[in-house]
Every structure is written in C-alpha cells, then in structure tokens.
Write a protein that holds these residues in place. Structure first.
Motif, PDB file in Angstrom:
ATOM      1  N   VAL A 163       0.841  -1.202   0.000  1.00 55.03           N
ATOM      2  CA  VAL A 163       0.000   0.000   0.000  1.00 55.03           C
ATOM      3  C   VAL A 163       0.876   1.252   0.000  1.00 55.03           C
ATOM      4  N   VAL A 164       1.891   1.270   0.881  1.00 52.17           N
ATOM      5  CA  VAL A 164       2.780   2.432   0.982  1.00 52.17           C
ATOM      6  C   VAL A 164       3.520   2.661  -0.338  1.00 52.17           C
ATOM      7  N   ALA A 165       4.014   1.573  -0.958  1.00 51.34           N
ATOM      8  CA  ALA A 165       4.741   1.703  -2.223  1.00 51.34           C
ATOM      9  C   ALA A 165       3.830   2.259  -3.319  1.00 51.34           C
ATOM     10  N   ALA A 166       2.569   1.811  -3.348  1.00 47.97           N
ATOM     11  CA  ALA A 166       1.631   2.312  -4.357  1.00 47.97           C
ATOM     12  C   ALA A 166       1.359   3.800  -4.148  1.00 47.97           C
ATOM     13  N   VAL A 167       1.125   4.188  -2.893  1.00 44.54           N
ATOM     14  CA  VAL A 167       0.873   5.601  -2.586  1.00 44.54           C
ATOM     15  C   VAL A 167       2.114   6.437  -2.874  1.00 44.54           C
ATOM     16  N   ALA A 168       3.292   5.908  -2.495  1.00 44.31           N
ATOM     17  CA  ALA A 168       4.544   6.635  -2.735  1.00 44.31           C
ATOM     18  C   ALA A 168       4.792   6.815  -4.226  1.00 44.31           C
ATOM     19  N   GLY A 169       4.493   5.775  -5.025  1.00 45.63           N
ATOM     20  CA  GLY A 169       4.659   5.884  -6.463  1.00 45.63           C
ATOM     21  C   GLY A 169       3.744   6.949  -7.054  1.00 45.63           C
ATOM     22  N   PHE A 170       2.503   6.967  -6.594  1.00 51.32           N
ATOM     23  CA  PHE A 170       1.545   7.979  -7.042  1.00 51.32           C
ATOM     24  C   PHE A 170       2.042   9.372  -6.676  1.00 51.32           C
ATOM     25  N   THR A 171       2.512   9.533  -5.419  1.00 51.47           N
ATOM     26  CA  THR A 171       3.015  10.830  -4.955  1.00 51.47           C
ATOM     27  C   THR A 171       4.273  11.223  -5.709  1.00 51.47           C
ATOM     28  N   TYR A 172       5.128  10.242  -5.998  1.00 48.99           N
ATOM     29  CA  TYR A 172       6.366  10.505  -6.742  1.00 48.99           C
ATOM     30  C   TYR A 172       6.069  11.133  -8.101  1.00 48.99           C
ATOM     31  N   MET A 206      11.296  11.510  -1.534  1.00 48.21           N
ATOM     32  CA  MET A 206      10.962  11.620  -0.107  1.00 48.21           C
ATOM     33  C   MET A 206       9.709  10.829   0.235  1.00 48.21           C
ATOM     34  N   SER A 207       8.823  10.650  -0.746  1.00 46.38           N
ATOM     35  CA  SER A 207       7.586   9.916  -0.485  1.00 46.38           C
ATOM     36  C   SER A 207       7.856   8.461  -0.099  1.00 46.38           C
ATOM     37  N   PHE A 208       9.010   7.909  -0.512  1.00 44.40           N
ATOM     38  CA  PHE A 208       9.325   6.518  -0.203  1.00 44.40           C
ATOM     39  C   PHE A 208       9.918   6.352   1.204  1.00 44.40           C
ATOM     40  N   ALA A 209      10.198   7.472   1.899  1.00 44.31           N
ATOM     41  CA  ALA A 209      10.723   7.390   3.262  1.00 44.31           C
ATOM     42  C   ALA A 209       9.717   6.746   4.207  1.00 44.31           C
ATOM     43  N   THR A 210       8.437   6.797   3.852  1.00 50.51           N
ATOM     44  CA  THR A 210       7.396   6.184   4.679  1.00 50.51           C
ATOM     45  C   THR A 210       7.628   4.684   4.832  1.00 50.51           C
ATOM     46  N   LEU A 211       8.232   4.049   3.844  1.00 51.20           N
ATOM     47  CA  LEU A 211       8.523   2.610   3.935  1.00 51.20           C
ATOM     48  C   LEU A 211       9.425   2.314   5.130  1.00 51.20           C
ATOM     49  N   VAL A 212      10.399   3.179   5.367  1.00 52.51           N
ATOM     50  CA  VAL A 212      11.312   2.994   6.503  1.00 52.51           C
ATOM     51  C   VAL A 212      10.555   3.167   7.815  1.00 52.51           C
ATOM     52  N   LEU A 219       3.358  -1.553  15.020  1.00 52.33           N
ATOM     53  CA  LEU A 219       2.365  -1.716  13.959  1.00 52.33           C
ATOM     54  C   LEU A 219       1.232  -0.708  14.089  1.00 52.33           C
ATOM     55  N   ALA A 220       0.809  -0.385  15.317  1.00 50.71           N
ATOM     56  CA  ALA A 220      -0.268   0.589  15.506  1.00 50.71           C
ATOM     57  C   ALA A 220       0.117   1.941  14.925  1.00 50.71           C
ATOM     58  N   ALA A 221       1.350   2.389  15.199  1.00 48.74           N
ATOM     59  CA  ALA A 221       1.826   3.655  14.647  1.00 48.74           C
ATOM     60  C   ALA A 221       1.988   3.552  13.138  1.00 48.74           C
ATOM     61  N   ALA A 222       2.400   2.371  12.653  1.00 50.24           N
ATOM     62  CA  ALA A 222       2.529   2.172  11.210  1.00 50.24           C
ATOM     63  C   ALA A 222       1.166   2.303  10.526  1.00 50.24           C
ATOM     64  N   LEU A 223       0.120   1.791  11.158  1.00 46.16           N
ATOM     65  CA  LEU A 223      -1.226   1.927  10.604  1.00 46.16           C
ATOM     66  C   LEU A 223      -1.620   3.390  10.487  1.00 46.16           C
ATOM     67  N   TYR A 224      -1.269   4.168  11.513  1.00 41.38           N
ATOM     68  CA  TYR A 224      -1.545   5.606  11.468  1.00 41.38           C
ATOM     69  C   TYR A 224      -0.823   6.233  10.275  1.00 41.38           C
ATOM     70  N   VAL A 225       0.457   5.896  10.111  1.00 42.68           N
ATOM     71  CA  VAL A 225       1.261   6.474   9.028  1.00 42.68           C
ATOM     72  C   VAL A 225       0.688   6.087   7.667  1.00 42.68           C
ATOM     73  N   VAL A 226       0.360   4.820   7.490  1.00 45.92           N
ATOM     74  CA  VAL A 226      -0.161   4.346   6.199  1.00 45.92           C
ATOM     75  C   VAL A 226      -1.489   5.021   5.874  1.00 45.92           C
ATOM     76  N   THR A 227      -2.391   5.075   6.858  1.00 45.51           N
ATOM     77  CA  THR A 227      -3.698   5.699   6.631  1.00 45.51           C
ATOM     78  C   THR A 227      -3.550   7.182   6.328  1.00 45.51           C
TER      79      THR A 227
END
Length: 241
Positions: A163-172, A206-212, A219-227
């Motif tokens: 999901v993050v990679a797809a969103v990051a690609g779109f943002t890129y 920079m949009s791909f930094a979310t993957l890190v 995981l709870a914080a990761a869910l917040y970040v992804v959403t």
C-alpha cells in the motif's frame, strides 16, 4: 501525562468494542484507522488553506525570481524583500507545514501507547490486540523473527508495504510533475535558480521514506502512518487539481 495516556487508551478500547462486531479480532486496528481519519478531518480545513497558500506562492515565483536577479549580490536584502512580498500579498511561507505539524502529537501518542508495557501503572491491555496475526505493539523485525517475510505476521507487513509503495509511487509522479512545472517557472534569463536542480532530484523520492517508518515503528503507529499517507495523497490530488 499518564492520566492522559490512560484516557486515550480507554478511548481506543471503547472504539474497538464498538467495531468488534464488524472487525472481530482486528477491531483495535480498525479503531486506529478510524482515529486517524478523524484526525485528518480535523486538520482538513488547514490542508485546504495550505493548498490555497501553495497556489498563491506559485503565483509569486516570477516576482521572486525578479527579486533574486535584483539582489543576487545581497542575500540579506533579498531575504527582506521576499518576506516583504509575502507580507504584502498575505501569503505565509510556512502555512503548508501546519497540517503535518499538528498530526505529529497523534502519531507520537500511538507510538508511546504501543511501546509501553504499562499505562498508568497497570498492564497495557492494548498490546494484546492484533491486525490479523500481527500484534499491534510488534514491529517488522518481530514478524521476521517469527515466521519470516511470508509468515502470518510478515504477510501483514507485506500488504502494508505494498500500500505504501503504491501511494509513494503515485506521490512521486505528482511531485515530479510539480517540481518540473516549478523549475520551468523559476528559470529566468536561461539560468536556473541555485540549488533547485538538486532539490528537484531528491524531493520526489521523499515519499518513499514512509517505507522505513512503517518498518521500524510499532504496527499501531505504522497503521496511522499508512492511513494518513494515503489520505494525504488523495487530498492533494483533489485540492491541487
């Protein structure tokens, strides 16, 4: 502060109880997604204002380029002139930062709640909640240690990374296009503004930094970040049409 964390923990538990008939064992994860959506709704008016501010700043670029030519040998006078221009046009150069800054407390709150074994002196019951097979207090390293990448917990992270990679690609793609338009506006007299080329090369990635971030936080914080990241991508696409 511990009282505040206890109150928020109970709020998450109550939301999870309400969502349990729909999401069963993953109700707490759904509660975090809902909480994230509520936070984004609260800051949405600021996001709209930031979008208007960005458009206004873009409209000022030709005038700023002229100021750069005029004061290219006097950086201090250039800075004063640019600030005066922003004040004259009632455009804040920092307005775009407010939505992100106001979300940081919510992220750190979730990070703290799902990193602590106790809350208010009592065992942290939130750590018993899961998203499918993955504990909300666990990290990707824990998933790798218990089943590997394609284990029950690992697959949850694979889905999040996808999901993050797809969103990051779109943002890129959108950022690349926006930077190209900005560079075209900023080119004056055949000379590109100093440093713009380097920024243009780095900024889209920079949009791909979310993957890190997703890989290292609970995981709870990761869910917040992804959403929140997915919300931002859709919001920007709508506001910057």
């Amino acid at each position: 502060m511990s009282v505040f964390f206890s109150v928020f923990a109970r709020l998450v538990e109550h939301l999870a109880d309400l969502l349990q008939p729909l999401f069963h064992a993953s109700a707490a994860a759904a509660a975090i997604v809902l909480f994230t959506a509520l936070v984004r709704l609260l800051v949405h008016p600021l996001s709209r204002a930031a979008a208007r501010g960005q458009k206004a700043r873009a409209a000022l670029q030709p005038r700023i380029a002229e100021l750069r030519r005029k004061h290219r040998t006097d950086p201090e006078r250039l800075q004063q002139a640019v600030l005066a221009l922003h004040a004259e046009e009632k455009v804040s150069p920092l307005s775009g930062c407010l939505p992100s800054l106001l979300q940081m407390p919510a992220f750190f709150l979730l990070y703290h709640l799902f990193s602590s074994t106790t809350i208010g002196g009592a065992p942290n019951g939130l750590l018993g909640h899961r998203l499918l097979a993955a504990p909300l207090g666990g990290r990707w390293a824990d998933a790798l240690a218990h089943g590997g990448v394609f284990g029950a917990s690992g697959l949850v992270y694979v889905a999040l990374f996808a999901v993050v990679a797809a969103v990051a690609g779109f943002t890129y793609v959108r950022t690349k296009r926006s930077m190209a338009e900005g560079a075209a506006t900023a080119v004056t007299g055949g000379e590109q503004l100093p440093g713009l080329g380097a920024v243009g090369k780095v900024m889209p990635f920079m949009s791909f930094a979310t993957l890190v971030t997703v890989a290292v936080v609970p995981l709870a914080a990761a869910l917040y970040v992804v959403t929140s990241t997915a919300w931002s991508a859709v919001e920007r696409a709508v506001l910057h049409r």
